[in-house]
Design an enzyme around this catalytic site. Structure first.
Site, PDB file in Angstrom:
ATOM      1  CG  HIS A 212      65.261   8.065  14.748  1.00 60.58           C
ATOM      2  ND1 HIS A 212      64.749   7.465  13.616  1.00 60.58           N
ATOM      3  CD2 HIS A 212      64.541   7.553  15.787  1.00 60.58           C
ATOM      4  CE1 HIS A 212      63.783   6.618  13.952  1.00 60.58           C
ATOM      5  NE2 HIS A 212      63.639   6.665  15.265  1.00 60.58           N
TER       6      HIS A 212
ATOM      7  CG  HIS B 193      60.750   3.293  13.027  1.00 59.91           C
ATOM      8  ND1 HIS B 193      61.479   2.403  13.775  1.00 59.91           N
ATOM      9  CD2 HIS B 193      60.898   4.484  13.644  1.00 59.91           C
ATOM     10  CE1 HIS B 193      62.025   3.050  14.812  1.00 59.91           C
ATOM     11  NE2 HIS B 193      61.676   4.299  14.744  1.00 59.91           N
TER      12      HIS B 193
ATOM     13  CD  GLU C  83      64.101   3.599  17.864  1.00 53.68           C
ATOM     14  OE1 GLU C  83      63.906   2.619  17.111  1.00 53.68           O
ATOM     15  OE2 GLU C  83      63.611   4.738  17.670  1.00 53.68           O
TER      16      GLU C  83
ATOM     17  CG  HIS D  32      59.156   8.772  14.645  1.00 52.48           C
ATOM     18  ND1 HIS D  32      59.650   9.453  15.732  1.00 52.48           N
ATOM     19  CD2 HIS D  32      59.712   7.538  14.692  1.00 52.48           C
ATOM     20  CE1 HIS D  32      60.452   8.648  16.418  1.00 52.48           C
ATOM     21  NE2 HIS D  32      60.513   7.490  15.805  1.00 52.48           N
TER      22      HIS D  32
END
Lengths: 262, 262, 262, 262
Positions: free
Chosen positions: A125, A195, A106, A127
């Site tokens: 990024h 996500h 990603e 979660h």
């Protein structure tokens, strides 16, 4: 009237970002690559220690002094990242000198945001479990606590299904990265449906600080919503004034680095 | 009938506070500055260990035997505070002998409360995540658990926007400090909208105890509200009797200090 | 039909308790005081480690072979209890040989329950945050998970205000202890409004096990209630069959003791 | 239309499982028993470290190269399992060479699932607190987060009372094991009313990964439901694409094993 306020807010947020950039991009531009890599490794470990990242997720930094390059670890859990894991990428998400190291699938989240956001020098990024409810729900994230005042600008939700139909839910090419960057626009964070989230800032300490306090803000709102009353949030004008401090997270950053050392 | 009870409660709370002051102010007045500084450092570390403070927030103590002076760390994360970080301030929030140390911007929370509350010898300013929901919501904090019985007196909410319009949300001058102190009135704690709380007591162990159990009480109420039924809380008359014990938190304080030593 | 089932359940619960007593009271009766004191110290530490007790609360055990005597620590945080802190009390809550040690104010919780419950050999008094919502709310605690099947018998709520009017909320004399014991009746646990809970069992490992899993059961119900649907709970007949195993918590007890050793 | 999609999903899930089996069963089949036992011990410790298991619950693995055999610890808390605790069982749940070791009462969960699910090489039975609300409630578990995309296939609830009337709630014989396996069907997980869950996968790392992220997914849904809005979940077609990666949990598994080593 709301629209007018929103417009003015957008204007002044932009001004605040521009202002902040003067201080911190300069700071990061003059940092030696060595100390930047140290901070990037520390950022990985801090985000794991603070529960923002588990075995998944990543943090990157724009390469100081090299146009169109950024630094990001090879595909490994953030808590395990060492200096040797840090790879250099171009804005197409291609590794400059992979030396057999496997990149994160990603990485296009990072490359496409750096491409269009000259004010951004660091990206997370994540979660984080507290954020996913707001990614999946119709209830919007709101600015509950002043260390996450940037939330008052709005945190858009990226829905990969609306953008690209049925996928494996990952941002694993440039096209999906561009769609995400477009949803992010000029904001400080975006949620990703089913996500997680992406958070951006002018420096590694600031993106780590924003990620930690975005988590806390979300946990506070989850609790507040379950209380059953109504609640207020920070006004965009208040947020602008609060965000004018370019060293907002420096005291926390000093603590986190010290805790890593133990 | 409610009004009459409220009035009587206020009266007797005041009596209870006055009574408590006899014991504990005397205690703190006779403490040597050295042992007070040790307790202040311990208080910083305990509040971090117990999750009341993170990298932000602070705890202060009135200086024993010196009129109009209090002790507070320089601008550093509570968990990192050492004896050398402790600075002396006057009631205008000015450092007496700064020696190059940067004070907290929000020291005016402390100075203005000490100015008007002769019964207060120690103050905590915190951003405990469990408290912010009650600062932001229409649902008032209630006394759910007897170790936080003081909540039954009421915990007012300070709204900086109502007091001063659009600000950066921080209490960074004497005028804002006075407005907060006025909202606090004669109570043991006040919430600060979109920000956190301030807790006051007659001694360092008591303000630490109140802060820890205020957090627990808030977490209990958050859970109780989410259960969906109705719930009762401690009566102000019960709270008065419970708070008559001036050493309410001594057993917990002994434990916390021992845990720090490990 | 409900009433008849309730009656039959009560009958057979009594039978189950009686049955269990044969095994475990025998076990505890033959234990040397030395190993019992070791288990009592371990019980204190395990309950602190597992978050059932913080600086407050206590665990006691009936003295093997001495009629009308029980063991309980002096007034100290459970995590700090050592063998030398363990005191012997009679069923009026009077210390047999205090040697200058200060007893807990609330020792009457223990004395009055031992007086009327010959089947009980160990008692925990706790303020576990997950339990207080059910003490303060109209929503009753229900048996959600089979390791806390005893909850299906019902967990009554003791309201000190109904029993004795305005108090300091503590069970600090025999009269209040008797009122609490009367509310407990033949059950395994009772909640105390605005205060906490009391849990009883046939042995130290069993009362520790019940306390830990009562906490887990409460946390599960808090989450289930917040989900918004309806939910079922364990039937009293199922609970009776589940509770027939007198060593239900032995595997967990072994783990907890091993963890203390580290 | 829903029905047609459900049907197609079931079809393609089956295809995905079949596909995945090729990779990972092969992998596990070629593993030496020694390294498989190491992984099984590590799996026990990881599930305890990550809060999926406490003193109760278990993880098993199919024995490579021996038809109808599987490996499972003797009756001991997962955190304490060593190589010597690992026993071999046949598909009737009988130990092959007990050497005085007491097996878990609920080993029939494992034996009966291995009997009918040739694609399954590893099984976890857990009582994770986040899962029990969905076992007891009318609200179904939904796929909130892509690391638990397999939830989109549906997670059936096994109600032992419906299957066998009044029991002690344990799966302590082959008949009850078969009833549970029938409820599980071709799915990746099933909930057990008032009890916990069972999770299956093609390998030890995959069943550990699924168990950890099933817990996170459940915690996310509990929070999302309490927010008060409506929410969406992962589409079965998205889940199928996400689950096509046979090494989904390898990065997390590497982290968990490294953390055990500290």
């Amino acid at each position: 009237m709301i629209e007018r306020r929103t417009f003015l807010t957008a204007l002044s947020s932009f001004a605040a970002i521009a202002l902040e950039r003067v201080d911190l991009r300069a700071l990061q531009a003059t940092a030696s690559p060595d100390s930047l890599i140290d901070d990037l490794v520390a950022g990985n470990h801090i985000l794991a220690m603070e529960g923002v990242l588990d075995g998944m997720g990543h943090i990157s930094a724009r390469y100081p002094g090299r146009t169109g390059r950024f630094l990001l670890a090879r595909s490994v859990a953030p808590e395990l990242v060492t200096r040797d894991d840090i790879m250099e990428f171009d804005l197409d998400g291609q590794p400059v000198d992979a030396r057999g190291r496997t990149p994160y699938k990603e990485r296009f989240i990072h490359s496409e945001i750096y491409r269009v956001r000259a004010d951004v020098n660091a990206i997370v990024h994540c979660h984080t479990p507290s954020l996913i409810p707001f990614a999946d729900s119709t209830v919007p994230l709101r600015a509950m606590y002043h260390m996450a005042a940037f939330v008052a600008d709005g945190v858009p939700v990226f829905d990969i299904r609306a953008a690209a139909g049925m996928t494996d839910l990952l941002i694993n090419d440039g096209k999906l990265g561009r769609a995400l960057a477009q949803t992010l626009g000029s904001k400080s964070a975006a949620l990703m449906r089913h996500h997680g989230a992406v958070v951006v800032a002018t420096s590694i300490p600031n993106v780590v600080g924003r990620s930690v306090y975005l988590d806390m803000n979300a946990r506070v709102q989850l609790q507040t919503a379950a209380l059953g009353g109504t609640y207020t949030s920070i006004d965009p004008a208040e947020a602008r004034l609060r965000m004018a401090d370019p060293n907002e997270y420096s005291r926390a950053w000093e603590l986190w680095k010290r805790k890593l050392g133990r």
